[in-house]
Design a protein around this motif. Structure first.
Motif, PDB file in Angstrom:
ATOM      1  N   PRO A  37       0.830  -1.209   0.000  1.00  0.00           N
ATOM      2  CA  PRO A  37       0.000   0.000   0.000  1.00  0.00           C
ATOM      3  C   PRO A  37       0.864   1.258   0.000  1.00  0.00           C
ATOM      4  O   PRO A  37       1.946   1.283   0.600  1.00  0.00           O
ATOM      5  N   PHE A  38       0.361   2.291  -0.649  1.00  0.00           N
ATOM      6  CA  PHE A  38       1.136   3.521  -0.760  1.00  0.00           C
ATOM      7  C   PHE A  38       1.409   4.137   0.617  1.00  0.00           C
ATOM      8  O   PHE A  38       2.536   4.533   0.919  1.00  0.00           O
ATOM      9  N   ASP A  39       0.391   4.217   1.462  1.00  0.00           N
ATOM     10  CA  ASP A  39       0.563   4.837   2.778  1.00  0.00           C
ATOM     11  C   ASP A  39       1.528   4.056   3.658  1.00  0.00           C
ATOM     12  O   ASP A  39       2.146   4.626   4.562  1.00  0.00           O
ATOM     13  N   TYR A  40       1.666   2.779   3.410  1.00  0.00           N
ATOM     14  CA  TYR A  40       2.552   1.969   4.236  1.00  0.00           C
ATOM     15  C   TYR A  40       4.012   2.370   4.059  1.00  0.00           C
ATOM     16  O   TYR A  40       4.835   2.141   4.943  1.00  0.00           O
ATOM     17  N   LEU A  41       4.353   2.973   2.924  1.00  0.00           N
ATOM     18  CA  LEU A  41       5.731   3.377   2.681  1.00  0.00           C
ATOM     19  C   LEU A  41       6.152   4.503   3.626  1.00  0.00           C
ATOM     20  O   LEU A  41       7.339   4.769   3.773  1.00  0.00           O
ATOM     21  N   GLY A  42       5.169   5.168   4.223  1.00  0.00           N
ATOM     22  CA  GLY A  42       5.477   6.143   5.262  1.00  0.00           C
ATOM     23  C   GLY A  42       5.161   5.568   6.623  1.00  0.00           C
ATOM     24  O   GLY A  42       4.893   6.308   7.563  1.00  0.00           O
TER      25      GLY A  42
END
Length: 378
Positions: free
Chosen positions: A255-260
């Motif tokens: 997931p995109f948000d998981y990269l942060g």
């Protein structure tokens, strides 16, 4: 709602609002005087000092408010009952034949509504303001983005790296995707100017479109790379209609948000997002996220349990000293929080974080039920 209910709730909400604004005000004043100069400089650069500082502390106060909501609910309820006792109002009410449980019923209903409201806000509102909630003074008025934490896709073995992540625009700056075996024979690097995240749809799977590739290699020049008969690296040579020249598309379920992902992501992401992360084969979130999910689900019940623990103490004691009641309320809250934190630490140490999440409810629920049953005799 009877006149008695309205009378008790009026006193309750006055206490709740006063306590809330006093504590939030103290927090803001201390933080403002500690960080006044850097905050003023950042606000000056951003323009509109008052507006910038207002919104900065508005979002900074949200985590404090969410944490204080159940605690202030208990303290306000206990002080409300203590004030009724102090002014000799409780005895005439009981003499009129109104049971003690009926007297405290509006306080219990409001406590349940507060716990439910806090859960709804946490699940539906806070995830949309993650950047604002974790903003530091250095980021005030700037769209600097979030630092990317390197993540490895457990399915494909691709290491996803980058400089900054921009959640609203859904892209990474300076992406560097490292390919490993069995996808390639030797390590390969995909470096680009930006990587835009594409959600899955009927035309393509979820992944990143790397734009402005800095280096051409065999991977980007060749055919689409497959793993277990699934497209992983889609190139312009294979899909010119989808991938423009100088770009490539990397398929990944990360997931995109998981990269942060950091403590802030685990704290403010919705429970549904955490559940998807646990079930996502591309991620290795461990038991820590599972523990957060169980704590989220149990939090409303713990809030109500805390009320059932503290409120009968004041009703049973009949103490008219309001300050003593405030002291008892603080002790109950601190003891409850200390046991909860101790259980979570014990669960983490024993590698059973889920048990650590359930243990406070197992300990306190029988005690709370016993306390409430005693009130039936009054």
């Amino acid at each position: 709602m009877t006149i008695l209910d309205r009378y008790i709730l009026k006193k309750y909400f006055i206490n709740l609002i006063l306590w809330f604004f006093c504590i939030i005000g103290i927090y803001i004043v201390f933080d403002l005087f500690t960080n006044l100069e850097p905050l003023l400089e950042a606000a000056k650069i951003a323009g509109k000092k008052e507006k910038t500082i207002f919104f900065y502390y508005l979002f900074k106060s949200v985590p404090v408010a969410m944490m204080l909501c159940p605690l202030l609910g208990l303290i306000s309820a206990m002080v409300t009952i203590a004030m009724l006792i102090h002014h000799n109002e409780l005895i005439p009410i009981q003499a009129a034949g109104i049971p003690t449980l009926r007297i405290i019923a509006p306080l219990v209903v409001v406590a349940v509504l507060l716990a439910g409201t806090a859960a709804v806000v946490r699940e539906t509102v806070l995830p949309h303001y993650l950047d604002e909630l974790v903003m530091t003074i250095g980021q005030v008025g700037k769209n600097k983005g979030t630092i990317v934490n390197a993540t490895i896709d457990n399915v494909t073995g691709i290491a996803i790296q980058g400089e900054f992540l921009f959640r609203k625009e859904q892209y990474l700056t300076e992406p560097n995707f490292v390919l490993h075996k069995p996808l390639v024979r030797q390590h390969a690097y995909l470096k680009a100017a930006k990587a835009f995240h594409y959600p899955a749809n009927g035309k393509h799977p979820a992944g990143f479109m790397l734009t402005g590739l800095k280096e051409e290699n065999e991977v980007t020049k060749g055919e689409t790379l497959k793993l277990n008969n699934k497209d992983i690296i889609i190139t312009n040579r294979t899909a010119p209609d989808f991938v423009e020249k100088g770009n490539c598309f990397v398929v990944t379920d990360v997931p995109f948000d998981y990269l942060g992902a950091d403590d802030a992501w685990r704290q403010y992401a919705s429970t549904w997002e955490l559940l998807k992360a646990v079930r996502n084969k591309s991620l290795d979130v461990g038991d820590r996220v599972a523990s957060v999910i169980h704590i989220r689900l149990l939090q409303p019940f713990l809030d109500i349990t805390l009320l059932f623990l503290g409120l009968p103490l004041i009703v049973a004691s009949g103490d008219r000293n309001v300050f003593k009641v405030m002291g008892i309320s603080a002790l109950v809250v601190f003891a409850f929080l200390a046991v909860c934190q101790g259980c979570q630490w014990l669960g983490s140490s024993a590698e059973m974080p889920v048990l650590g999440a359930w243990l406070p409810l197992i300990i306190f629920l029988p005690m709370a039920v016993n306390q409430m049953l005693k009130l039936r005799e009054k």
